[in-house]
Scaffold this active site. Structure first.
Site, mmCIF file in Angstrom:
data_model
loop_
_atom_site.group_PDB
_atom_site.id
_atom_site.type_symbol
_atom_site.label_atom_id
_atom_site.label_comp_id
_atom_site.label_asym_id
_atom_site.label_seq_id
_atom_site.Cartn_x
_atom_site.Cartn_y
_atom_site.Cartn_z
ATOM 1 N N SER A 156 0.729 -1.308 0.077
ATOM 2 C CA SER A 156 0.038 0.189 0.029
ATOM 3 C C SER A 156 0.999 1.256 0.059
ATOM 4 O O SER A 156 0.599 2.157 0.745
ATOM 5 C CB SER A 156 -0.899 0.085 1.257
ATOM 6 O OG SER A 156 -1.392 -1.095 1.340
ATOM 7 N N ARG A 171 7.836 6.437 -3.876
ATOM 8 C CA ARG A 171 8.118 7.010 -2.568
ATOM 9 C C ARG A 171 7.459 6.246 -1.321
ATOM 10 O O ARG A 171 6.552 5.678 -1.685
ATOM 11 C CB ARG A 171 7.825 8.407 -2.489
ATOM 12 C CG ARG A 171 6.361 8.721 -2.728
ATOM 13 C CD ARG A 171 5.835 10.073 -2.361
ATOM 14 N NE ARG A 171 4.248 10.298 -2.560
ATOM 15 C CZ ARG A 171 3.503 10.258 -3.521
ATOM 16 N NH1 ARG A 171 4.275 10.338 -4.991
ATOM 17 N NH2 ARG A 171 2.241 10.465 -3.676
ATOM 18 N N ASP A 209 -3.871 -1.820 -2.278
ATOM 19 C CA ASP A 209 -4.936 -2.090 -1.282
ATOM 20 C C ASP A 209 -6.152 -1.571 -1.801
ATOM 21 O O ASP A 209 -7.273 -2.100 -1.556
ATOM 22 C CB ASP A 209 -4.797 -1.902 0.326
ATOM 23 C CG ASP A 209 -4.270 -0.313 0.537
ATOM 24 O OD1 ASP A 209 -4.034 0.298 -0.629
ATOM 25 O OD2 ASP A 209 -4.099 0.078 1.682
HETATM 26 MG MG MG Z 1 -4.936 -1.782 5.130
#
Ligand code: MG
Ligand code: ADP
Length: 535
Positions: A156, A171, A209
């Site tokens: 994520s 990043r 995610d």
């Molecule tokens: Mg999560």
């Protein structure tokens, strides 16, 4: 009295009116469009090359790993093919030291070790089988293809994805900072550590995610059309939605299927309005940003997500504590305090440490509506070392926390509302009366009381949505969304892998070939195939 008026003044600073919401939506729509035209914009609008969402009939057993901002989840998902699934998972906090480790290998080794523990614990037969096989094979990774777990890796953080299991880290966000990982393929980094442990696992798909949440919501929600948007409100915040290919004007390098006319876009909306054209900004927001590891970046996220809400509250409270005219967490004698002992705050309190106030206590504050706020006051004592907080202290804490959370929920509605408008579904006759599905995941939206209710209040106030439009927007928690979504994308990846004949088909074919001399050769050829497959 001084505390009450200071509290009112602060609450007012966090107010985010209906008018603000509408200004926010207009700017959000502008930045969505800007990101679809060129790269280097504040909202990255990353094409994912995912051009279709599942319909609930998908089947199979897959592994999924979710590296969130706070926790690492390893799970296996069995998709039953009837909109349902069963899921087994282990969850562990990511050690803070690993988030800023000297080398990324330390972090990926940690993940691989947790995968090993998980397989041993929940799929032992499988694991044992592999150990046995491994010992009989010439190659240490001599697994048969059909015995390899396909793994969907939910990562994520912003990634430039160039293939279904390949993506380069752009990043770090959410407090992570491991410089050597930037620009590297995170799937390869994970596969390397998995191979070091000789696990029968192939990183088959890289999943954001938000995309996973969108997939999961589409899989589980029966209906004609899939979900429009998957959104995360956890440690960080982000969303992925379905965009028309014709609206994506910037260059896309990879190959993709054009038959649906759509593609999932990962907005990276955590960086919406980094330039602060419209985002509400108090002196506390400025201080938080200045003291963060990435000043000037993720400005929307810094006002919305779980990692930051507690820190904003902490900064506000510290400013009150520093003001001697305001009696917060100190009374001179017990006659002021219904708990009959004087309040004090310990020097080691999280209140005085960066990130020392977890947003979870804001949920406790919001849930406690008893006359003496007893639960909250006990929590202030146990979590923040505030000894005997007075009722007035607790009221101030509750009111300020609520104002910060309410602003966050209304800002969240700006993002969701803008994407609903961008889709055009509310006015498209082809969708008349149809619900617009939005899957959400993350501890903040799941546990903060009435977070979604506050979002709906703001959605109703948006021009072009209104009461009737808001009623059609169905925001549902995509429980275990990232695991299920990762499994679904691993499934897509597996079906995309070059279709080979199964070993049995292949063996039969070889046996029948007259040129084949001995069975021994067949066996060594089988081993050879297994080695190639594992490689
Ligand atoms: Mg999560
Ligand atoms: P991740 O982002 O790692 O996937 P979560 O979705 O669990 O993890 O989000 C964790 C974040 O949510 C943390 O920042 C934490 O402070 C916050 N959080 C956890 N529980 C609550 C709660 N009850 N109320 C508000 N925020 C919470």
């Amino acid at each position: 009295m001084a505390l009450t008026s200071a509290t009112q003044r602060l609450v007012a600073q966090f107010e985010y009116t209906d008018e603000n919401v509408n200004i926010g939506v207009k700017e959000f729509l502008r930045q969505i469009d800007e990101g679809l035209h060129k790269s280097g914009t504040s909202m990255s609008q990353i094409p994912t090359y995912v051009t279709a969402v599942p319909n609930g009939t998908e089947k199979g057993l897959y592994l999924a790993v979710d590296l969130g901002g706070t926790n690492l989840r390893v799970c296996s998902v069995r998709l039953n093919g009837d909109n349902t699934f069963s899921l087994t998972y282990n969850k562990s906090p990511i050690p803070k030291l690993l988030m800023v480790a000297k080398s990324s290998q330390e972090l990926f080794k940690f993940i691989a070790e947790h995968i090993a523990v998980f397989i041993k614990e929940h799929h032992y037969d499988h694991y044992e089988h592999h150990i046995r096989r491994r010992e009989t094979m010439s190659s240490p990774e001599g697994f048969r293809d059909e015995h390899i777990f396909r793994l969907g890796f939910t990562f994520s953080f912003p990634v430039q994805q160039v293939g279904i299991n390949k993506g380069f880290l752009i990043r770090w966000t959410k407090g992570f900072d491991i410089p050597d990982a930037i620009g590297k393929d995170v799937c390869a980094l994970l596969q390397e550590e998995i191979d070091r442990l000789h696990l029968p696992v192939k990183v088959a798909a890289l999943v954001n995610d938000t995309v996973g949440t969108l997939m999961a919501r589409s899989y589980t929600s029966p209906g004609k059309t899939g979900a429009l948007l998957g959104a995360i409100f956890g440690t960080g915040t982000n969303g992925a939605y379905i965009e028309k290919l014709s609206n994506i004007k910037k260059d896309m390098e990879g190959e993709y299927d054009t038959s649906t006319g759509e593609m999932v876009i990962n907005t990276e909306w955590g960086s919406f309005d980094n330039q602060l054209n419209v985002l509400p900004t108090t002196t506390y927001d400025i201080k938080l940003d200045q003291e963060s590891v990435n000043p000037g970046i993720q400005m929307f996220e810094k006002r919305v997500s779980g990692m930051f809400l507690g820190e904003i509250l902490r900064i506000v409270l510290v400013s009150l504590l520093q003001d001697e005219s305001i009696p917060l967490f100190h009374d001179d004698n017990s006659s002021h305090n219904d708990w009959k002992s004087t309040t004090s705050i310990a020097a080691q309190s999280g209140m005085f440490k960066k990130w020392g106030l977890d947003s979870a206590i804001m949920s406790v504050a919001a849930l406690d509506n008893t006359p003496d706020l007893g639960t909250l006051r006990l929590e202030l004592d146990s979590q923040l070392d505030v000894y005997s907080p007075s009722l007035e202290d607790a009221h101030a804490f509750k009111a300020i926390a609520a104002a910060i959370a309410r602003r966050a929920a209304r800002l969240s509605a700006v993002a969701v509302g803008a994407i609903v408008l961008q889709s055009g579904k509310l006015t498209d006759p082809a969708f008349a009366g149809e619900p617009i599905d939005v899957g959400v995941d993350g501890s903040l939206v799941e546990h903060y009381p009435h977070f979604r209710t506050m979002m709906y209040e703001a959605l109703k106030a948006i021009d072009g949505i209104g009461e009737a439009g808001a009623e059609r927007i169905r925001i549902g928690i995509a429980k275990d969304g990232s695991g299920v979504g990762a499994a679904l994308i691993a499934l897509v990846a597996a079906s995309m892998e070059k279709k080979r004949p199964t070993t049995i088909e292949w063996l039969a074919q070889m046996r029948s070939e007259a040129s084949l001399k001995t069975l021994k050769e067949v066996d060594s050829a089988v081993e050879q195939e297994a080695e190639e497959t594992a490689a």
